[in-house]
Write an enzyme that holds these catalytic residues in place. Sequence first.
Site, PDB file in Angstrom:
ATOM      1  N   ASP A 161      52.016  17.173 -62.495  1.00 43.16           N
ATOM      2  CA  ASP A 161      52.314  18.574 -62.209  1.00 43.16           C
ATOM      3  C   ASP A 161      51.618  19.510 -63.201  1.00 43.16           C
ATOM      4  OD1 ASP A 161      53.767  17.837 -60.028  1.00 43.16           O
ATOM      5  OD2 ASP A 161      55.733  18.165 -60.933  1.00 43.16           O
ATOM      6  N   LYS A 183      62.157  20.247 -45.563  1.00 45.29           N
ATOM      7  CA  LYS A 183      63.066  19.809 -46.628  1.00 45.29           C
ATOM      8  C   LYS A 183      64.303  20.697 -46.603  1.00 45.29           C
ATOM      9  CE  LYS A 183      59.220  18.425 -49.569  1.00 45.29           C
ATOM     10  NZ  LYS A 183      58.396  18.729 -50.750  1.00 45.29           N
ATOM     11  N   HIS A 227      55.135  20.972 -54.774  1.00 44.62           N
ATOM     12  CA  HIS A 227      54.634  19.854 -53.981  1.00 44.62           C
ATOM     13  C   HIS A 227      54.642  20.139 -52.478  1.00 44.62           C
ATOM     14  CE1 HIS A 227      56.238  17.069 -57.427  1.00 44.62           C
ATOM     15  NE2 HIS A 227      55.147  17.722 -57.766  1.00 44.62           N
ATOM     16  N   TYR A 271      67.932  16.027 -51.415  1.00 43.06           N
ATOM     17  CA  TYR A 271      67.012  16.445 -50.352  1.00 43.06           C
ATOM     18  C   TYR A 271      67.318  15.685 -49.063  1.00 43.06           C
ATOM     19  CZ  TYR A 271      63.675  17.225 -54.239  1.00 43.06           C
ATOM     20  OH  TYR A 271      63.057  17.606 -55.389  1.00 43.06           O
TER      21      TYR A 271
HETATM   22  C1  LIG Z   1      58.883  12.096 -53.704  1.00 47.16           C
HETATM   23  C2  LIG Z   1      59.009  10.573 -53.739  1.00 47.16           C
HETATM   24  C3  LIG Z   1      58.673   9.880 -54.862  1.00 47.16           C
HETATM   25  N1  LIG Z   1      58.764   8.519 -54.886  1.00 47.16           N
HETATM   26  C4  LIG Z   1      58.423   7.803 -56.121  1.00 47.16           C
HETATM   27  C5  LIG Z   1      57.009   7.984 -56.600  1.00 47.16           C
HETATM   28  C6  LIG Z   1      57.160   7.935 -58.114  1.00 47.16           C
HETATM   29  O1  LIG Z   1      57.146   6.587 -58.557  1.00 47.16           O
HETATM   30  C7  LIG Z   1      58.539   8.511 -58.374  1.00 47.16           C
HETATM   31  C8  LIG Z   1      58.515   9.973 -58.809  1.00 47.16           C
HETATM   32  O2  LIG Z   1      57.733  10.684 -57.856  1.00 47.16           O
HETATM   33  P1  LIG Z   1      57.340  12.208 -58.090  1.00 47.16           P
HETATM   34  O3  LIG Z   1      56.831  12.357 -59.487  1.00 47.16           O
HETATM   35  O4  LIG Z   1      56.434  12.610 -56.981  1.00 47.16           O
HETATM   36  O5  LIG Z   1      58.752  12.895 -57.962  1.00 47.16           O
HETATM   37  P2  LIG Z   1      59.075  14.465 -57.916  1.00 47.16           P
HETATM   38  O6  LIG Z   1      58.140  15.174 -58.830  1.00 47.16           O
HETATM   39  O7  LIG Z   1      60.509  14.655 -58.112  1.00 47.16           O
HETATM   40  O8  LIG Z   1      58.677  14.829 -56.418  1.00 47.16           O
HETATM   41  C9  LIG Z   1      59.515  15.686 -55.681  1.00 47.16           C
HETATM   42  O9  LIG Z   1      59.345  17.007 -56.176  1.00 47.16           O
HETATM   43  C10 LIG Z   1      60.026  18.022 -55.452  1.00 47.16           C
HETATM   44  C11 LIG Z   1      59.629  19.348 -56.034  1.00 47.16           C
HETATM   45  C12 LIG Z   1      59.885  17.911 -53.991  1.00 47.16           C
HETATM   46  O10 LIG Z   1      59.796  18.886 -53.251  1.00 47.16           O
HETATM   47  C13 LIG Z   1      59.974  16.527 -53.427  1.00 47.16           C
HETATM   48  O11 LIG Z   1      59.626  16.506 -52.056  1.00 47.16           O
HETATM   49  C14 LIG Z   1      59.121  15.577 -54.211  1.00 47.16           C
HETATM   50  O12 LIG Z   1      57.762  15.921 -54.038  1.00 47.16           O
HETATM   51  O13 LIG Z   1      59.272   8.329 -57.166  1.00 47.16           O
HETATM   52  C15 LIG Z   1      59.201   7.833 -53.778  1.00 47.16           C
HETATM   53  O14 LIG Z   1      59.278   6.577 -53.789  1.00 47.16           O
HETATM   54  N2  LIG Z   1      59.555   8.520 -52.651  1.00 47.16           N
HETATM   55  C16 LIG Z   1      59.470   9.859 -52.591  1.00 47.16           C
HETATM   56  O15 LIG Z   1      59.818  10.481 -51.532  1.00 47.16           O
END
Ligand SMILES: Cc1cn([C@H]2C[C@H](O)[C@@H](COP(=O)(O)OP(=O)(O)O[C@H]3O[C@@H](C)C(=O)[C@@H](O)[C@H]3O)O2)c(=O)[nH]c1=O
Length: 193
Positions: free
Chosen positions: A168, A72, A62, A132
Amino acid sequence: MIFSETKLAGAYVVDIDPQKDNRGHFARVFCEDEFSARGLKFSVVQASVSLNAKRGTVRGLHFQYPPAAEIKYVRCMRGALADVIVDLRPESATYLDHLMIELSAENGRGLYIPERFAHGFITLQDGTEVSYFIGNAYTPAVQGALRYDDPHLKIEWPLPVSVISGRDRKASSVFEIGAELKDRMSVRESMVA
Ligand SMILES: Cc1cn([C@H]2C[C@H](O)[C@@H](COP(=O)(O)OP(=O)(O)O[C@H]3O[C@@H](C)C(=O)[C@@H](O)[C@H]3O)O2)c(=O)[nH]c1=O
């Protein structure tokens, strides 16, 4: 803290320097002054955790485009993961090169990831918790993702994938978004922030 710059310039492994006694240890994991002494201007805007039930869970790769690109600083609080970053800075000598490093609760290691990198990981143990510190606000409108198994990136994941999100699994390849990456990740754009 002990900083070691990686083969991807500007990305650092940060090891703790534990002060041990009969109770255990005390260790600093973040210090604005120590980061800034190395030229790492890092203001923490958000701190987040992800819990991963199963070994083999993949999240990533991401990124957010400038001006919402994120620094990060990633650490593992429980379990272990193979953390991966990909250099998305078009002007970089290591553009599209990646680094994989093991972060675990046991080794206490952190990875400092500059802006304009993609980030992802695979968990090496059940119940792995990832922490993070993030330098910019979550901005889903400018999020991007690269396929964890993009042949162009040649990432050798250490075990088979057991769990991955639909987003993903369907992420783009470098072949598909390479031109957009070069354009939107340019220094000119990132400095608009
Ligand atoms: C990343 C993020 C997600 N969310 C919400 C959106 C969704 O409903 C839920 C899960 O989101 P994601 O599927 O994007 O979560 P995830 O796949 O864990 O996303 C994370 O992956 C890793 C590899 C990173 O580097 C992070 O910065 C972030 O992108 O959480 C937030 O509210 N704030 C945030 O900062």
